[in-house]
Enzyme design. Sequence first.
Site, PDB file in Angstrom:
ATOM      1  N   ASP A   1      42.464  33.980  41.891  1.00 23.74           N
ATOM      2  CA  ASP A   1      41.629  34.860  41.075  1.00 23.74           C
ATOM      3  C   ASP A   1      41.760  34.604  39.577  1.00 23.74           C
ATOM      4  O   ASP A   1      41.140  35.307  38.784  1.00 23.74           O
ATOM      5  CB  ASP A   1      41.886  36.335  41.400  1.00 23.74           C
TER       6      ASP A   1
ATOM      7  N   HIS B   1      46.955  38.479  38.886  1.00 20.91           N
ATOM      8  CA  HIS B   1      47.627  39.768  38.743  1.00 20.91           C
ATOM      9  C   HIS B   1      49.121  39.591  38.959  1.00 20.91           C
ATOM     10  O   HIS B   1      49.543  38.843  39.846  1.00 20.91           O
ATOM     11  CB  HIS B   1      47.083  40.777  39.757  1.00 20.91           C
TER      12      HIS B   1
ATOM     13  N   HIS C   1      51.675  42.960  45.644  1.00 18.24           N
ATOM     14  CA  HIS C   1      51.778  44.252  44.948  1.00 18.24           C
ATOM     15  C   HIS C   1      52.572  45.283  45.750  1.00 18.24           C
ATOM     16  O   HIS C   1      53.018  46.287  45.181  1.00 18.24           O
ATOM     17  CB  HIS C   1      50.391  44.818  44.657  1.00 18.24           C
TER      18      HIS C   1
ATOM     19  N   ASP D   1      48.895  33.961  41.041  1.00 18.89           N
ATOM     20  CA  ASP D   1      47.813  34.941  41.118  1.00 18.89           C
ATOM     21  C   ASP D   1      47.568  35.506  39.721  1.00 18.89           C
ATOM     22  O   ASP D   1      48.491  35.631  38.907  1.00 18.89           O
ATOM     23  CB  ASP D   1      48.230  36.060  42.070  1.00 18.89           C
TER      24      ASP D   1
END
Length: 304
Positions: free
Chosen positions: A241, A160, A121, A158
Site C-alpha cells: 500500500d 502503515h 495491527h 507496509d
Amino acid sequence: MPVFTHSACLGHDTGAGHAEKPQRLGAVISALRSEFDDLDWREAPRATRGQLLRVHEASLLETVLESRPANQLELDADTVLSPQSAEAAVRAAGAGVAAVDAVMAGEATTSFCAVRPPGHHATSQTAMGFCLFNNVAVAAAHALDRHGLARVAIADFDVHHGNGTQAIFEAEPRVQYLSSHQLPLYPDTGHAHERGVGNILNAPLPPGTGSRGFRAAWGEHLLPALDAFAPQLVLVSAGFDAHWRDPLAQLQLDADDFAWITGELRKRARRHACGRLVSTLEGGYDLQALRECSVAHVRALRDV
C-alpha cells in the site's frame, strides 16, 4: 517455492465498500498463478490455540473464534467479523507457522503466505486496523519456541506502521522489528524514538515520499541494523500500500521498489540466515497495484 494460502481466506466478508475485501487476495493469487508455473501451492493449516496464545491473550481468541456472528459484527470502525472470519484468521496465522516449518526443515529457503485478513495491527489483546490475529508475530514466536532460534528479524514495508507487531515484541530482545511507513497516518505510531529494548527501529516517511526516500531509509538505516543483528530467520510483513496507486496513503512507490527491497532482504537472509525468509501478505488496496507488486515480490523471492 512454497506459497501457502487457503480458500477460507476468501470467505472473510468485511462488507460492501470495505477496502480489505476478498478481491484483494483473489487478485494476488490469480496474478501469481498466471505469471509463474513453478510455485509449490500448499494449503495453509489452522493455527492451534497454543500457537496463537504465544502472542495473544485468551480474551482475543474468544472474541475472534467464539463470537460466531450471524452476519457482520464490527469490532471497531475498520475491523469486522463475519461468519467465516474465524476460519480465515486461523488459516492466515497457520500459513506463517507452516512456512517457518518449511524453511527451517530445509524444504525451501523462501516462502510466501498469500492470506487475509492481514495481521500487523493486531496487538496481544485487540483486533484492529483490518487485522484479527497478528500473523507475522505468531510465526516469529513459533520460530523462537519451536525451533529454538535466538534472533528473528521482522522487516515491515507496509505503508502503515505495524503497531501490533512492535507492541508484542518491544520487550523481546530475540526479535528485531524494522519498519518503514508513512507518518502521519493510521495508527499514528512508529516514531523514530520508539526503540523498545533496542530491538525496534522505525523509519517514518512523510507523505509524498518516493523511491529515493524509501530506498535511503532502508539502505542507510534499516538494512545496516538488520546486518548488525545477524538474524537466523527473516520474516517480512509485505504490504504493497505504499504504491502510488493505493487509495489509503500517499507514498509514491512502484513495483520496482518492492522488488528492490525484497532482493535486499534476501541478501541479508543469505548472509546471516542460510537464506531463510518467510513473507506474509499485509496491506495493499488497489487491485492492479497488488497484482504488479505481488508478482515483483515473488519473482525476487524465487530460487531461480
